[in-house]
Design a protein around this motif. Structure first.
Motif, PDB file in Angstrom:
ATOM      1  N   LYS A  29      22.721  -1.730 -39.859  1.00  0.00           N
ATOM      2  CA  LYS A  29      23.159  -3.008 -40.419  1.00  0.00           C
ATOM      3  C   LYS A  29      24.230  -2.782 -41.485  1.00  0.00           C
ATOM      4  O   LYS A  29      25.220  -3.513 -41.550  1.00  0.00           O
ATOM      5  CB  LYS A  29      21.954  -3.741 -41.016  1.00  0.00           C
ATOM      6  N   LEU A  30      24.038  -1.763 -42.326  1.00  0.00           N
ATOM      7  CA  LEU A  30      25.042  -1.445 -43.337  1.00  0.00           C
ATOM      8  C   LEU A  30      26.358  -0.997 -42.701  1.00  0.00           C
ATOM      9  O   LEU A  30      27.437  -1.380 -43.151  1.00  0.00           O
ATOM     10  CB  LEU A  30      24.523  -0.351 -44.281  1.00  0.00           C
ATOM     11  N   VAL A  31      26.267  -0.206 -41.649  1.00  0.00           N
ATOM     12  CA  VAL A  31      27.471   0.243 -40.955  1.00  0.00           C
ATOM     13  C   VAL A  31      28.209  -0.953 -40.356  1.00  0.00           C
ATOM     14  O   VAL A  31      29.434  -1.062 -40.472  1.00  0.00           O
ATOM     15  CB  VAL A  31      27.121   1.282 -39.864  1.00  0.00           C
ATOM     16  N   ALA A  32      27.479  -1.862 -39.741  1.00  0.00           N
ATOM     17  CA  ALA A  32      28.100  -3.050 -39.152  1.00  0.00           C
ATOM     18  C   ALA A  32      28.792  -3.879 -40.235  1.00  0.00           C
ATOM     19  O   ALA A  32      29.908  -4.369 -40.040  1.00  0.00           O
ATOM     20  CB  ALA A  32      27.065  -3.883 -38.421  1.00  0.00           C
ATOM     21  N   HIS A  33      28.154  -4.016 -41.379  1.00  0.00           N
ATOM     22  CA  HIS A  33      28.744  -4.779 -42.485  1.00  0.00           C
ATOM     23  C   HIS A  33      30.026  -4.102 -42.970  1.00  0.00           C
ATOM     24  O   HIS A  33      31.038  -4.769 -43.218  1.00  0.00           O
ATOM     25  CB  HIS A  33      27.729  -4.903 -43.629  1.00  0.00           C
ATOM     26  N   ASP A  34      30.002  -2.777 -43.106  1.00  0.00           N
ATOM     27  CA  ASP A  34      31.193  -2.043 -43.530  1.00  0.00           C
ATOM     28  C   ASP A  34      32.326  -2.207 -42.524  1.00  0.00           C
ATOM     29  O   ASP A  34      33.485  -2.395 -42.909  1.00  0.00           O
ATOM     30  CB  ASP A  34      30.885  -0.555 -43.713  1.00  0.00           C
ATOM     31  N   LEU A  35      32.007  -2.148 -41.243  1.00  0.00           N
ATOM     32  CA  LEU A  35      33.047  -2.308 -40.225  1.00  0.00           C
ATOM     33  C   LEU A  35      33.675  -3.702 -40.282  1.00  0.00           C
ATOM     34  O   LEU A  35      34.895  -3.849 -40.134  1.00  0.00           O
ATOM     35  CB  LEU A  35      32.479  -2.036 -38.838  1.00  0.00           C
ATOM     36  N   LYS A  36      32.856  -4.717 -40.524  1.00  0.00           N
ATOM     37  CA  LYS A  36      33.403  -6.069 -40.660  1.00  0.00           C
ATOM     38  C   LYS A  36      34.324  -6.152 -41.874  1.00  0.00           C
ATOM     39  O   LYS A  36      35.395  -6.767 -41.821  1.00  0.00           O
ATOM     40  CB  LYS A  36      32.269  -7.091 -40.794  1.00  0.00           C
ATOM     41  N   SER A  37      33.918  -5.512 -42.959  1.00  0.00           N
ATOM     42  CA  SER A  37      34.754  -5.518 -44.164  1.00  0.00           C
ATOM     43  C   SER A  37      36.078  -4.814 -43.903  1.00  0.00           C
ATOM     44  O   SER A  37      37.136  -5.273 -44.349  1.00  0.00           O
ATOM     45  CB  SER A  37      34.027  -4.835 -45.323  1.00  0.00           C
ATOM     46  N   PHE A  38      36.039  -3.686 -43.194  1.00  0.00           N
ATOM     47  CA  PHE A  38      37.267  -2.966 -42.878  1.00  0.00           C
ATOM     48  C   PHE A  38      38.186  -3.817 -42.006  1.00  0.00           C
ATOM     49  O   PHE A  38      39.400  -3.828 -42.193  1.00  0.00           O
ATOM     50  CB  PHE A  38      36.980  -1.635 -42.182  1.00  0.00           C
ATOM     51  N   ARG A  39      37.622  -4.540 -41.051  1.00  0.00           N
ATOM     52  CA  ARG A  39      38.440  -5.402 -40.199  1.00  0.00           C
ATOM     53  C   ARG A  39      39.141  -6.466 -41.026  1.00  0.00           C
ATOM     54  O   ARG A  39      40.321  -6.751 -40.832  1.00  0.00           O
ATOM     55  CB  ARG A  39      37.588  -6.060 -39.121  1.00  0.00           C
ATOM     56  N   LYS A  40      38.410  -7.073 -41.973  1.00  0.00           N
ATOM     57  CA  LYS A  40      39.021  -8.084 -42.847  1.00  0.00           C
ATOM     58  C   LYS A  40      40.115  -7.459 -43.695  1.00  0.00           C
ATOM     59  O   LYS A  40      41.182  -8.037 -43.875  1.00  0.00           O
ATOM     60  CB  LYS A  40      37.958  -8.715 -43.753  1.00  0.00           C
ATOM     61  N   MET A  41      39.858  -6.258 -44.222  1.00  0.00           N
ATOM     62  CA  MET A  41      40.825  -5.600 -45.076  1.00  0.00           C
ATOM     63  C   MET A  41      42.096  -5.264 -44.291  1.00  0.00           C
ATOM     64  O   MET A  41      43.207  -5.424 -44.787  1.00  0.00           O
ATOM     65  CB  MET A  41      40.208  -4.327 -45.660  1.00  0.00           C
ATOM     66  N   ILE A  42      41.936  -4.807 -43.064  1.00  0.00           N
ATOM     67  CA  ILE A  42      43.098  -4.470 -42.227  1.00  0.00           C
ATOM     68  C   ILE A  42      43.926  -5.713 -41.953  1.00  0.00           C
ATOM     69  O   ILE A  42      45.152  -5.687 -42.027  1.00  0.00           O
ATOM     70  CB  ILE A  42      42.649  -3.784 -40.926  1.00  0.00           C
ATOM     71  N   ARG A  43      43.266  -6.829 -41.675  1.00  0.00           N
ATOM     72  CA  ARG A  43      43.988  -8.080 -41.434  1.00  0.00           C
ATOM     73  C   ARG A  43      44.773  -8.496 -42.671  1.00  0.00           C
ATOM     74  O   ARG A  43      45.911  -8.926 -42.575  1.00  0.00           O
ATOM     75  CB  ARG A  43      43.017  -9.191 -41.049  1.00  0.00           C
TER      76      ARG A  43
END
Length: 48
Positions: A29-43
């Motif tokens: 769950k933490l990994v999934a949350h981090d990946l979502k954050s990275f996607r937002k940051m990249i955008r």
């Protein structure tokens, strides 16, 4: 008596297995949350 002891040991093993599974789920769950954050940051960085 010996049979009830084996039942208890099996129960403890199942609880330990369940605990490990829950820890893995928390980690995923933490990994999934981090990946979502990275996607937002990249955008956001794309438009900087």
């Amino acid at each position: 008596m010996d049979e009830s002891r084996s039942h208890l040991e099996r129960l403890y093993e199942e609880f330990a297995k369940f605990e490990r599974t829950m820890e893995e789920l928390r980690f995923l769950k933490l990994v999934a949350h981090d990946l979502k954050s990275f996607r937002k940051m990249i955008r956001l960085r794309k438009y900087d």
